[in-house]
Design a protein around this motif. Structure first.
Motif, mmCIF file in Angstrom:
data_model
loop_
_atom_site.group_PDB
_atom_site.id
_atom_site.type_symbol
_atom_site.label_atom_id
_atom_site.label_comp_id
_atom_site.label_asym_id
_atom_site.label_seq_id
_atom_site.Cartn_x
_atom_site.Cartn_y
_atom_site.Cartn_z
ATOM 1 N N VAL A 9 46.771 31.328 42.792
ATOM 2 C CA VAL A 9 45.357 31.722 42.604
ATOM 3 C C VAL A 9 44.884 32.465 43.858
ATOM 4 O O VAL A 9 44.975 31.907 44.954
ATOM 5 N N VAL A 10 44.432 33.649 43.725
ATOM 6 C CA VAL A 10 43.907 34.338 44.910
ATOM 7 C C VAL A 10 42.462 33.899 45.145
ATOM 8 O O VAL A 10 41.802 33.351 44.251
ATOM 9 N N SER A 11 41.985 34.133 46.371
ATOM 10 C CA SER A 11 40.685 33.611 46.778
ATOM 11 C C SER A 11 39.566 33.990 45.807
ATOM 12 O O SER A 11 38.756 33.139 45.413
ATOM 13 N N ALA A 12 39.516 35.256 45.420
ATOM 14 C CA ALA A 12 38.400 35.702 44.583
ATOM 15 C C ALA A 12 38.406 34.995 43.234
ATOM 16 O O ALA A 12 37.365 34.530 42.743
ATOM 17 N N ALA A 13 39.587 34.867 42.650
ATOM 18 C CA ALA A 13 39.700 34.200 41.349
ATOM 19 C C ALA A 13 39.335 32.722 41.481
ATOM 20 O O ALA A 13 38.637 32.154 40.633
ATOM 21 N N LEU A 14 39.782 32.115 42.579
ATOM 22 C CA LEU A 14 39.490 30.711 42.825
ATOM 23 C C LEU A 14 37.981 30.509 42.963
ATOM 24 O O LEU A 14 37.399 29.588 42.371
ATOM 25 N N GLN A 15 37.340 31.373 43.731
ATOM 26 C CA GLN A 15 35.888 31.256 43.901
ATOM 27 C C GLN A 15 35.166 31.422 42.559
ATOM 28 O O GLN A 15 34.197 30.706 42.274
ATOM 29 N N ALA A 16 35.666 32.342 41.753
ATOM 30 C CA ALA A 16 35.042 32.553 40.440
ATOM 31 C C ALA A 16 35.208 31.316 39.563
ATOM 32 O O ALA A 16 34.259 30.860 38.910
ATOM 33 N N ASP A 17 36.400 30.750 39.582
ATOM 34 C CA ASP A 17 36.646 29.532 38.791
ATOM 35 C C ASP A 17 35.737 28.390 39.251
ATOM 36 O O ASP A 17 35.140 27.670 38.436
ATOM 37 N N LEU A 18 35.656 28.209 40.556
ATOM 38 C CA LEU A 18 34.791 27.142 41.080
ATOM 39 C C LEU A 18 33.335 27.414 40.714
ATOM 40 O O LEU A 18 32.575 26.480 40.420
ATOM 41 N N GLY A 19 32.944 28.672 40.742
ATOM 42 C CA GLY A 19 31.578 29.041 40.357
ATOM 43 C C GLY A 19 31.279 28.627 38.931
ATOM 44 O O GLY A 19 30.184 28.153 38.619
#
Lengths: 463, 463
Positions: free
Chosen positions: A1-11
Motif C-alpha cells: 500500500v503506498v502512502s496516498a492510498a493508505l491515507q485514502a483508505d484510512l480517510g
C-alpha cells in the motif's frame, strides 16, 4: 500500500479529518534525544473511539501494514517511534472518562487521557492516583500502562501497573476484548492484563483501563537533605529503610546533577552540600509531620550537612518544580543525553552511582545520575551533543552504556526499571534475559501478533 | 512408561528415598471437598533442590509423562490433583531460605517453604508478609504464588502476586530460568513473572521467589461489628470505604455463616446481631487506635447493633481463631461444601450475597457466604454430603453454581477472585472470557508447554 492510498483508505474508515500525512515530525518522535532512529510512517490515524481503533487495527492486519500506537510521546526509549512505515495510531482523541466510582476508589478511563487529567479527576473527588512519571501533562495513561511507568511515588505505592485492575484492548486481527475488569482481584485464567502492562504496544492496542485509586492523603510533606558525597547519602538511605521508616518518596541527585541544576534550586547550598535526597512523608497531618521530623533527625544523625523541611505551599511547590525540571535542565546542557533507567538491589545503589561516574570518566563522557533511591533505580546519564551526534561520539556512548548495563546485571540488577526497552535497548535484552526466557517472550509476541505488525522493531531483539 | 519403571527411573534421578508410589492418597487430593475427580498418578517425586526439580521436569518432557506440581495441597479448586497419571512433583523438600535482607525488606525463598514459616521469618526480623490465605501452616509460598492467593489482608495490601519481585522456575523441556529478580521494579521485556503468578503449575514449575516484605506495623487492632441483615452491613461497608477510611481488612459473614459458627464465636450475640463484619486497623499504636475508634463510631452510626473492639491479646487471638475456623466448621456441617470465590465490583456485594441465598433456596441447597467484603470477594458456599455425593445432588450443585457465576458476571464481576480455576472451573472459563482471550491463553500455554504435560486438565477448558 503506498502512502496516498493508505491515507485514502484510512480517510474512508475514520473521516478525512482524522488522517494526517506520515511525515508530521510531531508524530515521529518521542522524548528520546540523541540517537537518530530514522523514523518514517505512511500515515497518522487519529481514531475517535474504540470502534475506530479496532477498525484501524483490522485494516492494518488485513493489508499487512505496520502499526505503531502512540500516547503522549514522552517515552525515553524510542518506543513510540515508527521504524518500518505504515500507520502511526495516535490515541489522543480516545480520552473519555467512561465511569467514575469515587466511593469505590475506582475509575474507567480511555487510554488517551492525559495522566495529569486523571490525577486531577482523582483529586477533585477526594482521591489520589499515586503514579507520577515525569511529563504528566503530556503523557497519557495508556502509554503509562504500556511502559509500566514509575516515578518518585513508585517507592511507596508501586508503578502504574499496580493500579491496573483490567484492560480493554484491540488484539490482531482487530478484535476488541477485555482482560480483567472492575474488580480488585482476579484469578480467572492467566493474568493477561498483567502481561499487557509494560508490553509497549507490541501485543495489543490498549483502549481503556479500569484503575484503582486511593483516598487522598491529608498531608504530603517533602524533605530535602544534602550530603558530602554519594556514599554518605546512600548510607543514610540504608539507615532510613533499615529502621523501618516508610516515606512515600526517596529520590536522589548526585553531585554533577545538583551542580547542573543549582540555579533553579530553592536552597542556598554550602560547600559540603553536594549529594541530595528528596523524601516525602505522607498521611494524616499529624502522622506526616511526625514522620518527617523523625526522618530529618535520622538524616542529620547519619551525616546530612543540610536538611530542609519546606512547609508553606509555595516552598513545597518550588522544590517539586525544581525536581520536575531536572531531566530537562540536564538535556539542555549539551542538547541531548542518553539516559538510562537501570535498577539494582537497593543495597548496591552507591555502587551503581559510582559505576556511572567511573564509566563516564573512562570514556571521556560527562556523566551524572539521579533517580529513585528507595527503589535502587538510577537515571544514569551521558550527555551528548544534539540534534546531530557525530557517529564516533554515539559509538562511545553505546560502549559506555553497554559496560554500565553489564555492571548493573552483575550487581543483580536490571537494565530497565521504569522506561521500558523500546528501540533503545532491544538488542541489549539478551545481556539480561536467559535465552529460554527470550524465546518464550518471542513466542508470546507471536501468539498475539503473528504477522509482527504491532510496533515492529521494539522490545525484542531484531533477528 | 508403566508405574514401576517410572518409579525406578525417578529413583535413579533422585534416590529411592525420594520416590513414593502413585497411589498415596495424601498426594492425590487438595482441599476441594465434594466432587470426585478420580485422581491418579504413577509416582510421587520429592526432589531436594532446584536441580532435582529440573531433572524431573526434563525426564517428564523427554518421556512424555504428565507432571502435576503440588505445594501444601490446600487449594480449593482441585488445582493440585493429578488427573492424567504420571508424576506428582511435591515441593515440600525444596524449602530453603536462600537469602534474607531484612534491612532492604526482601527475602528469597524456595517454593516449598510453608507460608506461615515465611511469615514467622519476616516477624522475627521486624518485618511483615501481609498475604494471609487460610491454612498458612500447610500452604507453601510457591502454591500461594501459583494461585495468586489472597486472604483478609488483600484488601489493604494486595494478593500474593503484589509481593513477588521475581521468580526462578523450570520451564519445559527442563531448563531452570529466572524471571525478574531482586529489584523492586522491572520493565525489561514482558512481565513474564507476573504471568506466572496465578498460572497454577500449568506453565512452569516455580522453584523460588524474590519477595518484598514490609516493616511490621506497630499495632494491628481488629473490630467486629454486627448488623441486622446483609443490606445494612453492606451499606456500612460502602459508607466506610466512601468516607476514605483505610482499614487493612474488611471481611463479612452472612447470617447462616454466623449461625453455623456461633458456638466458637467469642461474643454473645443478641437477637438482631445476624450479619457480621470483621475489620482491622493497623499502623502506629496511636494511628491504629484512632482509626479503630473512628470506624467503630461510623459503624454504630450506620446501624451496627453490636460493635466489639478486642484489645488484650487473648481477645484478639480468639476473634482470629474463630475467623480462621469458619471454612472448616462450615465443611463439617454436612461433610462437604462447594465453595466459590466469586468477586464483584464492591458496590454489588449485597446483590451477590442475596443471589447466593436465593439461588440456594431455589435449588433446595443450604447456602451461605462470607469473605472479603472490601474486595467484593465472596465465598459463596453450597453444602453437600461427603465423601460420597449422590450424582443427582452434584448435578444440582453444578446447576446452582453456574447460575451464580452468570449472575456475578452480569454484575461486572469475575468467577474467581483468589482460589484460581484449577479443575473446578476450567469448563466455566468461557462464561467470562472473550473467545479471543481464551485463544490467546491457549497460545501462551502452548508456548511454555507445547506437549501439554504440565498440570494437564487445569485452568483451560478441555477440548
Amino acid at each position: 500500500v503506498v502512502s496516498a492510498a493508505l491515507q485514502a483508505d484510512l480517510g474512508r474508515l475514520l473521516g478525512a479529518d482524522a488522517v494526517r500525512p506520515g511525515d508530521r515530525p510531531e508524530y515521529l518522535r518521542d522524548a528520546l534525544t540523541g540517537p537518530d532512529l530514522s523514523p518514517w510512517a505512511d500515515a497518522v490515524a487519529l481514531p475517535a473511539d474504540r470502534e475506530e481503533v479496532a477498525a484501524v487495527v483490522a485494516y492494518c492486519c488485513e493489508h499487512t501494514v505496520p502499526l505503531t500506537v502512540r500516547g503522549g510521546g514522552t517515552g525515553l526509549a524510542g518506543g513510540a517511534v515508527p521504524l518500518e512505515g505504515g500507520v502511526v495510531l495516535s490515541m489522543e482523541r480516545v480520552r473519555a472518562v467512561r465511569s467514575l466510582h469515587p466511593l469505590q476508589w475506582r475509575v474507567e478511563v480511555e487510554a488517551g487521557l492525559p495522566t495529569a487529567q486523571l490525577q486531577r479527576i482523582a483529586r477533585e473527588n477526594g482521591l489520589w492516583f499515586p503514579p507520577d512519571p515525569g511529563a504528566a501533562e503530556q503523557s497519557q495513561i495508556g502509554g503509562n500502562i504500556a511502559t509500566d511507568a514509575g516515578g518518585p511515588h513508585s517507592f511507596g505505592f508501586g508503578t502504574t501497573g499496580a493500579f491496573v485492575l483490567g484492560l480493554e484492548a484491540v488484539v490482531p486481527p482487530g478484535e476488541l476484548v477485555r482482560f480483567g475488569g472492575p474488580v480488585s482481584k482476579n484469578s480467572t485464567g492467566y493474568g493477561m492484563h498483567r502481561l499487557l502492562v509494560g508490553s509497549e504496544g507490541t501485543l495489543a492496542v490498549i483502549t481503556s483501563a479500569w484503575l484503582r485509586l486511593l483516598p487522598a492523603p491529608e498531608r504530603q510533606l517533602p524533605l530535602a537533605a544534602f550530603f558530602a558525597d554519594a556514599r554518605s547519602g546512600c548510607e543514610a538511605v540504608d539507615q532510613l529503610i533499615g529502621s523501618g521508616f516508610e516515606p512515600s518518596v526517596i529520590d536522589f541527585f548526585d553531585e554533577p546533577t545538583v551542580t547542573a541544576t543549582a540555579a533553579g534550586m530553592p536552597y542556598r547550598l554550602g560547600g559540603e552540600a553536594r549529594f541530595m535526597l528528596v523524601l516525602e512523608a505522607l498521611g494524616s497531618a499529624e502522622a506526616a509531620e511526625e514522620l518527617r521530623a523523625q526522618m530529618a533527625d535520622l538524616l542529620t544523625e547519619t551525616g546530612a550537612v543540610l536538611v530542609e523541611s519546606p512547609t508553606i505551599p509555595s516552598e513545597v511547590a518550588a522544590l517539586w518544580r525544581w525536581r520536575d525540571g531536572v531531566s530537562g535542565v540536564v538535556t539542555s546542557l549539551r542538547g541531548g543525553k542518553v539516559s538510562e533507567d537501570v535498577i539494582v538491589p537497593v543495597e548496591h545503589l552507591v555502587d551503581a552511582i559510582e559505576a556511572t561516574a567511573r564509566i563516564g570518566r573512562e570514556h571521556g563522557l560527562e556523566a551524572m545520575s539521579w533517580g529513585h533511591a528507595g527503589n535502587g533505580n538510577l537515571h544514569s546519564t551521558f550527555l551528548v551533543s544534539s540534534p546531530q551526534i557525530p557517529a564516533a561520539e554515539m559509538a562511545i556512548v553505546r560502549e559506555a552504556t553497554e559496560r554500565l548495563l553489564k555492571e548493573v546485571i552483575a550487581l543483580g540488577g536490571s537494565i530497565s526499571g521504569e522506561h521500558g526497552i523500546g528501540w533503545l535497548k532491544r538488542d541489549l535484552l539478551p545481556l539480561e534475559l536467559d535465552p529460554a526466557v527470550l524465546e518464550l517472550e518471542r513466542g508470546v509476541k507471536r501468539q498475539f501478533d503473528p504477522a509482527g505488525l504491532l510496533n515492529p522493531g521494539k522490545v525484542l531483539p531484531v533477528g
